[in-house]
Design a protein around this motif. Structure first.
Motif, PDB file in Angstrom:
ATOM      1  N   SER A 178       6.646-113.058 -91.055  1.00 21.89           N
ATOM      2  CA  SER A 178       6.385-112.202 -91.691  1.00 21.89           C
ATOM      3  C   SER A 178       4.693-112.165 -91.064  1.00 21.89           C
ATOM      4  CB  SER A 178       5.958-112.344 -93.086  1.00 21.89           C
ATOM      5  OG  SER A 178       5.152-111.462 -93.742  1.00 21.89           O
ATOM      6  N   SER A 179       4.171-110.781 -90.914  1.00 20.51           N
ATOM      7  CA  SER A 179       2.903-110.591 -90.471  1.00 20.51           C
ATOM      8  C   SER A 179       1.873-110.434 -91.635  1.00 20.51           C
ATOM      9  CB  SER A 179       2.722-109.260 -89.693  1.00 20.51           C
ATOM     10  OG  SER A 179       3.348-108.099 -90.263  1.00 20.51           O
ATOM     11  N   GLU A 180       2.492-110.811 -92.990  1.00 18.69           N
ATOM     12  CA  GLU A 180       1.531-110.733 -94.202  1.00 18.69           C
ATOM     13  C   GLU A 180       1.465-112.067 -94.434  1.00 18.69           C
ATOM     14  OE1 GLU A 180       0.306-108.010 -95.736  1.00 18.69           O
ATOM     15  OE2 GLU A 180       1.291-106.567 -94.190  1.00 18.69           O
ATOM     16  N   ASP A 182      -0.652-115.210 -96.121  1.00 20.32           N
ATOM     17  CA  ASP A 182      -1.544-115.734 -97.112  1.00 20.32           C
ATOM     18  C   ASP A 182      -2.935-116.155 -96.570  1.00 20.32           C
ATOM     19  OD1 ASP A 182      -2.744-117.552 -99.538  1.00 20.32           O
ATOM     20  OD2 ASP A 182      -0.892-116.676-100.220  1.00 20.32           O
ATOM     21  N   ASP A 189      -9.427-112.942 -90.697  1.00 17.91           N
ATOM     22  CA  ASP A 189      -8.716-111.601 -91.077  1.00 17.91           C
ATOM     23  C   ASP A 189      -8.286-110.977 -89.848  1.00 17.91           C
ATOM     24  OD1 ASP A 189     -11.013-110.697 -90.000  1.00 17.91           O
ATOM     25  OD2 ASP A 189     -11.545-109.444 -91.674  1.00 17.91           O
ATOM     26  N   GLU A 229       5.840-108.362 -83.412  1.00 15.54           N
ATOM     27  CA  GLU A 229       5.370-107.977 -84.681  1.00 15.54           C
ATOM     28  C   GLU A 229       4.295-107.034 -84.583  1.00 15.54           C
ATOM     29  OE1 GLU A 229       6.361-108.740 -88.484  1.00 15.54           O
ATOM     30  OE2 GLU A 229       7.893-108.642 -87.089  1.00 15.54           O
ATOM     31  N   GLU A 269      -2.586-117.226 -85.572  1.00 15.30           N
ATOM     32  CA  GLU A 269      -3.843-116.351 -85.685  1.00 15.30           C
ATOM     33  C   GLU A 269      -4.635-116.031 -84.563  1.00 15.30           C
ATOM     34  OE1 GLU A 269      -7.104-116.303 -89.064  1.00 15.30           O
ATOM     35  OE2 GLU A 269      -5.926-118.468 -88.715  1.00 15.30           O
TER      36      GLU A 269
END
Length: 329
Positions: A178-180, A182, A189, A229, A269
């Motif tokens: 997932s690229s979402e 937490d 960000d 992604e 990240e």
């Protein structure tokens, strides 16, 4: 070999030299060797340092009751290596409270002149193998400071994270992605992905533990998933622009032990980019234990991009709008 281990208080050879050739598996693009296999050469040279000091990894495991674990590898690539290159690797090592610390330099011939192709710092610990006996017994004196009951982190360890920080994942490649991501799993960000899958047997050594080569594979593959992604897959840029990612720097440090068949959670990240020429990303690996994610490895990797000029040569390029969007969001 005839000297009793208890009297051996210093390595016979502080500095060793090993000549190796990259493995064919590492020639992913044209004849160039990827960063993972560059690190494999470094790993083999360090193992040969032990071998030349008459305590190879097999003897340490079978006779002394310890497993050889690379717990840190920090590598800088100065010149690309090719398949069939003859690489001369010099290892200068010392033993201290963190383990065996080896400084590795790799030289290669270019047009009749030897150039420095790779520099690396590797940390090795000797993990007691009490699963198969009584743990360390008969470790030579010069290696005793490197013996640990469990892998010990040589860097600050990230905090445990609640397991519910991993949300819904979609199937892509192996496992879920997932690229979402937490906020509890990231430091900023910038664009990121989280990837979850089960640690397989081939990534492990000394019966159950995931080894450094497994984490190098993890770093290589999570980059591939991240670019997919971000709509900048490696295949897409190859087909449309003849561009490939290149790696000048990478490092991985183990912060714990990851065990076969545990669920491995990898967070990748972007940290920053430099003038649209390179970008640096962080990788943090966790395993799921109960209701927590326990960190087992951290690392960073820097990428640039090159255009393939012909079957022998490439040249670096500035990022275009697609790549800038991918790494900046």
């Amino acid at each position: 070999m005839n000297t009793p281990a208890t009297t051996l208080e210093a390595p016979a050879k502080v500095t060793t030299e090993t000549v190796l050739r990259p493995r064919f598996e590492g020639t992913n693009i044209c004849t160039w060797i990827g960063f993972k296999h560059v690190n494999y050469l470094v790993e083999e040279a360090v193992l040969d340092w032990l071998r030349q000091n008459e305590w190879p990894s097999r003897r340490l495991f079978e006779e002394a009751g310890v497993g050889v674990d690379l717990v840190g590898i920090k590598t800088r690539i100065l010149h690309a290596l090719h398949i069939d290159d003859e690489v001369r690797l010099t290892v200068k090592a010392s033993v201290g409270e963190n383990g065996v610390v080896a400084k590795v330099t790799a030289m290669v011939d270019r047009d009749g002149h030897e150039v420095k192709a790779v520099t690396s710092t590797v940390t090795v610990q000797l993990r007691e193998e009490d699963r198969h006996g009584d743990g360390a017994s008969g470790v030579p004196g010069f290696l005793l400071p490197a013996v640990v009951p469990q892998i010990t982190s040589i860097v600050p360890v990230p905090a445990n994270v609640p397991a519910d920080a991993v949300g819904e994942l979609k199937t892509i490649g192996r496992g879920g992605v997932s690229s979402e991501v937490d906020a509890r799993l990231r430091s900023g960000d910038r664009p990121a992905v989280v990837w979850s899958w089960r640690i397989p047997y081939p990534y492990c050594h000394h019966t159950t533990r995931m080894q450094m080569s497994g984490f190098l594979r993890q770093m290589e593959e999570v980059v591939d998933l991240f670019l997919e992604e971000r709509q900048a897959s490696i295949r897409t840029l190859l087909d449309e622009q003849n561009w490939i990612p290149v790696v000048p720097n990478s490092n991985i440090e183990l912060t714990g032990e990851a065990i076969m068949e545990e669920q491995l959670i990898t967070v990748f990240e972007v940290l920053h980019d430099f003038k649209g020429v390179t970008y640096t990303s962080a990788m943090t690996c966790y395993v799921v234990r109960g209701d927590e994610l326990v960190p087992v490895a951290t690392g960073e990797i820097t990428h640039g991009y090159a255009v393939i000029n012909d079957r022998r040569d490439w040249s670096l390029v500035d990022f275009d709008e697609r790549l800038l969007t991918a790494v900046r969001g």
